[in-house]
Design a protein around this motif. Structure first.
Motif, PDB file in Angstrom:
ATOM      1  N   LEU A  34       0.813  -1.214   0.000  1.00 22.07           N
ATOM      2  CA  LEU A  34       0.000   0.000   0.000  1.00 22.07           C
ATOM      3  C   LEU A  34       0.843   1.260   0.000  1.00 22.07           C
ATOM      4  O   LEU A  34       1.980   1.271   0.461  1.00 22.07           O
ATOM      5  CB  LEU A  34      -0.926   0.016   1.222  1.00 22.07           C
ATOM      6  CG  LEU A  34      -1.955  -1.096   1.319  1.00 22.07           C
ATOM      7  CD1 LEU A  34      -2.848  -0.882   2.526  1.00 22.07           C
ATOM      8  CD2 LEU A  34      -2.797  -1.204   0.057  1.00 22.07           C
ATOM      9  N   LYS A  90       2.237   0.383  -4.226  1.00 17.48           N
ATOM     10  CA  LYS A  90       1.505   0.566  -5.474  1.00 17.48           C
ATOM     11  C   LYS A  90       0.017   0.834  -5.270  1.00 17.48           C
ATOM     12  O   LYS A  90      -0.607   1.533  -6.050  1.00 17.48           O
ATOM     13  CB  LYS A  90       1.693  -0.692  -6.331  1.00 17.48           C
ATOM     14  CG  LYS A  90       1.009  -0.663  -7.671  1.00 17.48           C
ATOM     15  CD  LYS A  90       1.302  -1.924  -8.447  1.00 17.48           C
ATOM     16  CE  LYS A  90       0.574  -1.928  -9.786  1.00 17.48           C
ATOM     17  NZ  LYS A  90       0.831  -3.159 -10.532  1.00 17.48           N
ATOM     18  N   TYR A  91      -0.579   0.243  -4.233  1.00 14.33           N
ATOM     19  CA  TYR A  91      -2.028   0.285  -4.058  1.00 14.33           C
ATOM     20  C   TYR A  91      -2.455   1.262  -2.976  1.00 14.33           C
ATOM     21  O   TYR A  91      -1.666   1.666  -2.137  1.00 14.33           O
ATOM     22  CB  TYR A  91      -2.544  -1.121  -3.714  1.00 14.33           C
ATOM     23  CG  TYR A  91      -2.206  -2.124  -4.782  1.00 14.33           C
ATOM     24  CD1 TYR A  91      -2.948  -2.195  -5.944  1.00 14.33           C
ATOM     25  CD2 TYR A  91      -1.112  -2.974  -4.643  1.00 14.33           C
ATOM     26  CE1 TYR A  91      -2.620  -3.095  -6.948  1.00 14.33           C
ATOM     27  CE2 TYR A  91      -0.778  -3.874  -5.634  1.00 14.33           C
ATOM     28  CZ  TYR A  91      -1.535  -3.930  -6.788  1.00 14.33           C
ATOM     29  OH  TYR A  91      -1.204  -4.819  -7.771  1.00 14.33           O
ATOM     30  N   LYS A 129      -8.232   1.970  -0.449  1.00 14.71           N
ATOM     31  CA  LYS A 129      -9.499   1.577  -1.078  1.00 14.71           C
ATOM     32  C   LYS A 129      -9.366   0.208  -1.752  1.00 14.71           C
ATOM     33  O   LYS A 129     -10.293  -0.597  -1.724  1.00 14.71           O
ATOM     34  CB  LYS A 129      -9.936   2.632  -2.088  1.00 14.71           C
ATOM     35  CG  LYS A 129     -11.276   2.337  -2.726  1.00 14.71           C
ATOM     36  CD  LYS A 129     -11.681   3.472  -3.657  1.00 14.71           C
ATOM     37  CE  LYS A 129     -13.037   3.186  -4.233  1.00 14.71           C
ATOM     38  NZ  LYS A 129     -13.013   2.876  -5.635  1.00 14.71           N
ATOM     39  N   ASP A 130      -8.215  -0.064  -2.355  1.00 17.48           N
ATOM     40  CA  ASP A 130      -7.988  -1.369  -2.975  1.00 17.48           C
ATOM     41  C   ASP A 130      -8.056  -2.474  -1.928  1.00 17.48           C
ATOM     42  O   ASP A 130      -8.644  -3.534  -2.169  1.00 17.48           O
ATOM     43  CB  ASP A 130      -6.623  -1.416  -3.675  1.00 17.48           C
ATOM     44  CG  ASP A 130      -6.541  -0.458  -4.849  1.00 17.48           C
ATOM     45  OD1 ASP A 130      -7.549  -0.283  -5.550  1.00 17.48           O
ATOM     46  OD2 ASP A 130      -5.454   0.117  -5.047  1.00 17.48           O
ATOM     47  N   MET A 131      -7.448  -2.237  -0.777  1.00 21.34           N
ATOM     48  CA  MET A 131      -7.491  -3.237   0.291  1.00 21.34           C
ATOM     49  C   MET A 131      -8.923  -3.415   0.799  1.00 21.34           C
ATOM     50  O   MET A 131      -9.365  -4.531   1.026  1.00 21.34           O
ATOM     51  CB  MET A 131      -6.570  -2.850   1.445  1.00 21.34           C
ATOM     52  CG  MET A 131      -6.402  -3.972   2.451  1.00 21.34           C
ATOM     53  SD  MET A 131      -5.161  -3.597   3.688  1.00 21.34           S
ATOM     54  CE  MET A 131      -6.213  -3.210   5.057  1.00 21.34           C
ATOM     55  N   GLU A 168     -11.696  -2.972  -0.891  1.00 21.62           N
ATOM     56  CA  GLU A 168     -12.464  -3.692  -1.907  1.00 21.62           C
ATOM     57  C   GLU A 168     -12.094  -5.169  -1.971  1.00 21.62           C
ATOM     58  O   GLU A 168     -12.885  -5.992  -2.410  1.00 21.62           O
ATOM     59  CB  GLU A 168     -12.279  -3.025  -3.268  1.00 21.62           C
ATOM     60  CG  GLU A 168     -12.966  -1.679  -3.347  1.00 21.62           C
ATOM     61  CD  GLU A 168     -12.674  -0.917  -4.629  1.00 21.62           C
ATOM     62  OE1 GLU A 168     -11.792  -1.345  -5.411  1.00 21.62           O
ATOM     63  OE2 GLU A 168     -13.327   0.126  -4.827  1.00 21.62           O
ATOM     64  N   ALA A 169     -10.893  -5.498  -1.518  1.00 15.96           N
ATOM     65  CA  ALA A 169     -10.455  -6.890  -1.494  1.00 15.96           C
ATOM     66  C   ALA A 169     -10.880  -7.617  -0.220  1.00 15.96           C
ATOM     67  O   ALA A 169     -10.631  -8.801  -0.073  1.00 15.96           O
ATOM     68  CB  ALA A 169      -8.941  -6.961  -1.639  1.00 15.96           C
ATOM     69  N   TRP A 177      -4.100 -11.373  -2.231  1.00 17.42           N
ATOM     70  CA  TRP A 177      -4.865 -10.431  -3.060  1.00 17.42           C
ATOM     71  C   TRP A 177      -3.959  -9.420  -3.745  1.00 17.42           C
ATOM     72  O   TRP A 177      -4.231  -8.988  -4.839  1.00 17.42           O
ATOM     73  CB  TRP A 177      -5.956  -9.765  -2.250  1.00 17.42           C
ATOM     74  CG  TRP A 177      -5.510  -8.768  -1.225  1.00 17.42           C
ATOM     75  CD1 TRP A 177      -5.131  -9.013   0.051  1.00 17.42           C
ATOM     76  CD2 TRP A 177      -5.369  -7.354  -1.412  1.00 17.42           C
ATOM     77  NE1 TRP A 177      -4.777  -7.851   0.672  1.00 17.42           N
ATOM     78  CE2 TRP A 177      -4.930  -6.832  -0.175  1.00 17.42           C
ATOM     79  CE3 TRP A 177      -5.600  -6.490  -2.471  1.00 17.42           C
ATOM     80  CZ2 TRP A 177      -4.697  -5.466   0.004  1.00 17.42           C
ATOM     81  CZ3 TRP A 177      -5.365  -5.137  -2.291  1.00 17.42           C
ATOM     82  CH2 TRP A 177      -4.919  -4.641  -1.069  1.00 17.42           C
ATOM     83  N   ILE A 178      -2.854  -9.078  -3.111  1.00 19.16           N
ATOM     84  CA  ILE A 178      -1.933  -8.131  -3.734  1.00 19.16           C
ATOM     85  C   ILE A 178      -1.109  -8.838  -4.819  1.00 19.16           C
ATOM     86  O   ILE A 178      -0.975  -8.349  -5.915  1.00 19.16           O
ATOM     87  CB  ILE A 178      -0.993  -7.502  -2.690  1.00 19.16           C
ATOM     88  CG1 ILE A 178      -1.770  -6.529  -1.798  1.00 19.16           C
ATOM     89  CG2 ILE A 178       0.180  -6.783  -3.329  1.00 19.16           C
ATOM     90  CD1 ILE A 178      -2.269  -5.285  -2.487  1.00 19.16           C
ATOM     91  N   ARG A 215      -2.749  -9.496  -8.326  1.00 16.25           N
ATOM     92  CA  ARG A 215      -3.179  -8.382  -9.201  1.00 16.25           C
ATOM     93  C   ARG A 215      -2.197  -8.137 -10.300  1.00 16.25           C
ATOM     94  O   ARG A 215      -1.053  -8.296 -10.222  1.00 16.25           O
ATOM     95  CB  ARG A 215      -3.358  -7.121  -8.366  1.00 16.25           C
ATOM     96  CG  ARG A 215      -4.571  -7.217  -7.526  1.00 16.25           C
ATOM     97  CD  ARG A 215      -4.741  -5.940  -6.726  1.00 16.25           C
ATOM     98  NE  ARG A 215      -6.066  -5.960  -6.170  1.00 16.25           N
ATOM     99  CZ  ARG A 215      -6.933  -5.001  -6.295  1.00 16.25           C
ATOM    100  NH1 ARG A 215      -6.644  -3.919  -6.917  1.00 16.25           N
ATOM    101  NH2 ARG A 215      -8.125  -5.096  -5.763  1.00 16.25           N
TER     102      ARG A 215
END
Length: 81
Positions: free
Chosen positions: A49, A54-55, A58-60, A62-63, A77-78, A81
């Motif tokens: 994160l 990179k993420y 919000k990406d975490m 949503e996962a 999950w990371i 991607r």
């Protein structure tokens, strides 16, 4: 506890200031050890994160969020991607 989440996700160094202050406001006076450098050294980095990664959070979310982070395969999950 928030320090494992901060360290496992590469969270901001501002957490070292904010988490003890939040703990103090909640009535926990012995909170200076929350953000120990040793804790960060021993905690696996399992989510890429920002600010250094990179993420975004919000990406975490949503996962699956923190529950996913707490699972044994939390980094999957990371890496998928």
């Amino acid at each position: 506890m928030l320090q494992p989440v901060v360290s496992a996700t590469g969270g901001s160094t501002n957490a070292a200031l904010h988490l003890p202050a939040i703990a103090h406001e909640c009535g926990h006076s012995n909170s200076t050890c929350l953000m120990s450098p040793r804790f960060f050294e021993r905690t696996p980095y399992i989510a890429n994160l920002k600010p250094g990664g990179k993420y975004v959070a919000k990406d975490m979310f949503e996962a699956g969020g923190i529950p996913v982070l707490n699972e044994d395969h939390a980094g999957a999950w990371i890496s998928s991607r």
